[in-house]
Every structure is written in C-alpha cells, then in structure tokens.
Scaffold this active site. Structure first.
Site, PDB file in Angstrom:
ATOM      1  N   LYS A  69      -3.607  -2.540  15.870  1.00  0.00           N
ATOM      2  CA  LYS A  69      -2.931  -1.772  16.834  1.00  0.00           C
ATOM      3  C   LYS A  69      -3.935  -1.175  18.243  1.00  0.00           C
ATOM      4  O   LYS A  69      -4.843  -1.345  18.057  1.00  0.00           O
ATOM      5  CB  LYS A  69      -3.246   0.217  15.805  1.00  0.00           C
ATOM      6  CG  LYS A  69      -1.628  -0.147  15.864  1.00  0.00           C
ATOM      7  CD  LYS A  69      -1.509   1.614  14.515  1.00  0.00           C
ATOM      8  CE  LYS A  69      -2.288   1.602  14.270  1.00  0.00           C
ATOM      9  NZ  LYS A  69      -2.269   1.205  12.903  1.00  0.00           N
TER      10      LYS A  69
ATOM     11  N   GLU B  44       0.581  -1.288  -0.157  1.00  0.00           N
ATOM     12  CA  GLU B  44       0.043  -0.256   0.042  1.00  0.00           C
ATOM     13  C   GLU B  44       0.912   1.683   0.040  1.00  0.00           C
ATOM     14  O   GLU B  44       2.095   1.066   0.374  1.00  0.00           O
ATOM     15  CB  GLU B  44      -1.227   0.141   1.250  1.00  0.00           C
ATOM     16  CG  GLU B  44      -0.453   0.356   2.729  1.00  0.00           C
ATOM     17  CD  GLU B  44      -1.059   0.996   3.998  1.00  0.00           C
ATOM     18  OE1 GLU B  44      -1.411   1.670   3.644  1.00  0.00           O
ATOM     19  OE2 GLU B  44      -1.264   0.264   4.675  1.00  0.00           O
TER      20      GLU B  44
HETATM   21  N1  PSU Z   1      -2.588   1.503  10.250  1.00  0.00           N
HETATM   22  C1  PSU Z   1      -0.752   1.266  10.654  1.00  0.00           C
HETATM   23  N2  PSU Z   1       0.145   2.689   8.853  1.00  0.00           N
HETATM   24  C2  PSU Z   1      -1.415   3.159   8.502  1.00  0.00           C
HETATM   25  C3  PSU Z   1      -2.391   3.049   8.209  1.00  0.00           C
HETATM   26  C4  PSU Z   1      -3.245   2.286   9.417  1.00  0.00           C
HETATM   27  O1  PSU Z   1       0.039   1.335  11.351  1.00  0.00           O
HETATM   28  O2  PSU Z   1      -0.647   4.529   7.936  1.00  0.00           O
HETATM   29  C5  PSU Z   1      -3.180   3.338   7.250  1.00  0.00           C
HETATM   30  C6  PSU Z   1      -4.225   2.174   6.552  1.00  0.00           C
HETATM   31  O3  PSU Z   1      -3.477   2.587   4.669  1.00  0.00           O
HETATM   32  C7  PSU Z   1      -5.268   2.053   6.658  1.00  0.00           C
HETATM   33  C8  PSU Z   1      -5.679   3.273   6.816  1.00  0.00           C
HETATM   34  O4  PSU Z   1      -5.971   0.896   5.678  1.00  0.00           O
HETATM   35  O5  PSU Z   1      -3.986   3.865   7.797  1.00  0.00           O
HETATM   36  C9  PSU Z   1      -6.642   3.028   7.671  1.00  0.00           C
HETATM   37  O6  PSU Z   1      -6.950   4.242   8.294  1.00  0.00           O
HETATM   38  P1  PSU Z   1      -8.249   4.606   8.951  1.00  0.00           P
HETATM   39  O7  PSU Z   1      -8.459   3.963  10.176  1.00  0.00           O
HETATM   40  O8  PSU Z   1      -8.498   5.984   7.980  1.00  0.00           O
HETATM   41  O9  PSU Z   1      -9.625   4.000   7.695  1.00  0.00           O
END
Ligand code: PSU
Ligand code: MN
Length: 304
Positions: free
Chosen positions: A159, A25
């Site tokens: 996390k 990603e």
């Molecule tokens: N968790 C991490 N690093 C990240 C992300 C999540 O430790 O960069 C990013 C990933 O791309 C994940 C996104 O898909 O955040 C999720 O964002 P949201 O909670 O806004 O859906």
C-alpha cells in the site's frame, strides 16, 4: 514434539492426495476489515479458491493449536471476536503456549503454511517499510519472513501508506524476488501502478510455479512475492487515493499511533475517508489474488 497443527479434513485430504491448496491469512479478517464485510470476504475468498479448483486453508491460532483451515463456525467467531492477538513471527509461540486466540499476519501465515506443507498463500497487501522508518524503525516483519520462509505469496503490491522504494530495497536485501504479474510496474494495492518498475515480471502462473520449484532445487530458503494488479474496474487511481493517504498518515502521527496499531488505524481511516470505496477495492483485489494463487498452486502440483 512437533508443531501443534490441526487440519480441516478437506485440507488434510487435499495435501495427502497432492492436490492444490492455497493458504489464507486471518489478520485481514480481524484487523484489516470491519464486520460483516470481513466475514463475507473471508467466505468469498474461500469460494473463489474452490471455484478455481484448489482447496482454501484459512489459518488462525485457537486453543493452543494452529488451525489449517477453519470451519464456518470458527470463521464466524473470529470475524466478530474482540481482542484477538495480531500474530507475527515474534508472537506466534507465546499465543500458542497461552491458549489465546490469534490472527496470523503475512509473516505468521507463511510460517504456518510452510509447517503444513502449503506452497502458495494469497492475501491483500503485505506489510512493508513505513514512511519515516528512518526515525521510527517501523519495518514489517513480513519482509524478513519473505527472505527466510519458502512460500509464494500473492499480494496486490504494497500500500502507498508505506514507503515503496524503501520496501523494495529491504526486499532486495533479504533476497526476495518481487515479481509483477502481467505488467512491468509494481502495483500499489488500490492502484494498478505505483509509478515504480518492479524488479521482475511474470506473465503466466506456470513461470511463477517454475521459479518456486527452482528455488527449492537451489536450496534457497525464502519465498517469492507476486504482486498482482487490482482489476481495472475496481481500481482507485493514484491521484485520487494519494490525498486520502496523506490525511490518514497525518492523523496517525498527530494521535501518536505506533507499532502494530499503525496498519489497522490507517486502513480504517482510509475506509472512512473514501466512503467505503477503499474497502470495495480491497475485496476485489483479494479475490483476484485468490484466483491467481489457485492457478499457481495447480501449476506447482503439475510441475512437481
Ligand atoms: N495490509 C492490508 N491489510 C491487512 C494487512 C496489511 O491491506 O490486513 C495486515 C497483514 O496481515 C500484514 C500485516 O501481514 O497487516 C502487516 O502488519 P505490520 O505492518 O504491523 O507488520
Ligand atoms: Mn510495523
């Protein structure tokens, strides 16, 4: 009219020859880590995939195209770019139609990987159910995507900034197998254990590949979530990271941080509060996930 996919030559050649490819990603580059560690990590992850005998395909949206595999110049530009859109399922088409630059989250990367015919995707952590979701309704679109897009995603768990029991519940509702690799406990990103037992366990890449292929035979549309514990030497134990997380969450609430801004804000604050230790752990776990994803991709090719 088909999807506007632009392949890096190396990726196209590997897919045509049926060799293992691992999707990566780009939101982790633009929104998940500071420069220059983001660029160094992106390069190191690609190198790790190559060393394991697979071809890396970092995915991002640029100039109206979904790029499946980035050149070194594109990677550098993305790592330093300001105002890059954070793309989930909801934003992907708008970004493409407008010609803007966008980084793909887990959800959007899964969509693009499936369009490109890539079965396995390595990342750091997935989005999940945020704490307080019963009031905010903040549940990452990553969870619904795992329920409908047939890509095996290798992450280090979710996390502990999230509500992990609720995240498991939503994944179960969406029919997503959550498989801990090599242990019973669900890993919690910076920590090897969340204190929760994962619903499923696998001990070899071959088992995971076999289940991926079986899902296709059954006509099941969704993906698999493989949760791979961070290497022990890079781990931040739960007791140490928990107070840091609580502080970051309290600050986010006090400052009214919401929606797409929540995850990047928390990651940045935890980085600052740990004096960079959280970032070193993050880099180690992404590399570890890239290695496992490469082995799973190779097994899928072998068993197909
Ligand atoms: N968790 C991490 N690093 C990240 C992300 C999540 O430790 O960069 C990013 C990933 O791309 C994940 C996104 O898909 O955040 C999720 O964002 P949201 O909670 O806004 O859906
Ligand atoms: Mn969210």
């Amino acid at each position: 009219m088909t999807a506007p996919l632009t392949y890096a030559p190396e990726v196209r050649a590997a897919l045509d020859a049926g060799r293992p490819v691992v999707a990566l990603e780009s939101t982790i580059i633009t929104h998940g880590m500071p420069y220059p560690q983001n660029l160094e990590t992106a390069r190191a992850v690609e190198a790790e995939v190559r060393a394991a005998g697979a071809v890396p395909a970092t995915i991002a949206v640029m100039g109206g195209h979904i790029h499946i595999g980035l050149t070194e110049a594109e990677l550098e530009r993305l790592a330093q770019a300001q105002g890059v859109m954070k793309l989930s399922r909801a934003d992907l088409a708008v970004c493409l139609a407008s010609g803007a630059t966008g980084a793909t989250t887990v959800a959007a990367t899964m969509i693009c990987a499936q369009l490109a015919g890539i079965a396995v995707f390595a990342t750091g952590g997935i989005g999940g159910v945020h704490r307080g979701a019963e009031n905010s309704f903040d549940i990452s679109a990553d969870l619904a995507e795992l329920g409908q897009t047939a890509v095996t995603v290798v992450a280090a768990g979710a996390k502990a900034i999230l509500d992990l029991p609720k995240t498991l519940e939503v994944l179960e509702t969406n029919g997503v197998p959550v498989i801990a690799y090599g242990q019973n406990d669900l890993p919690a990103f910076w920590s090897r254990s969340s204190g929760l037992t994962a619903p499923l366990r696998a001990d070899t890449p071959a088992e995971i590949a076999g289940a991926h292929l079986m899902r296709a035979r059954l006509g099941l549309p969704g993906g698999q979530l493989i949760t791979n514990p961070i290497p022990a030497e890079a781990e931040i134990p739960r007791a140490e990271i928990t107070p840091v997380i609580e502080t970051a969450l309290a600050e986010a609430a006090a400052q009214g941080i919401a929606a797409k801004a929540v995850t990047p804000f928390l990651l940045q604050r935890i980085f600052e509060l740990t004096g960079g230790r959280s970032l070193r752990a993050n880099i180690a776990l992404v590399l570890n996930n890239a290695r496992l994803a490469s082995r799973i991709a190779a097994e899928i090719v072998a068993q197909r």
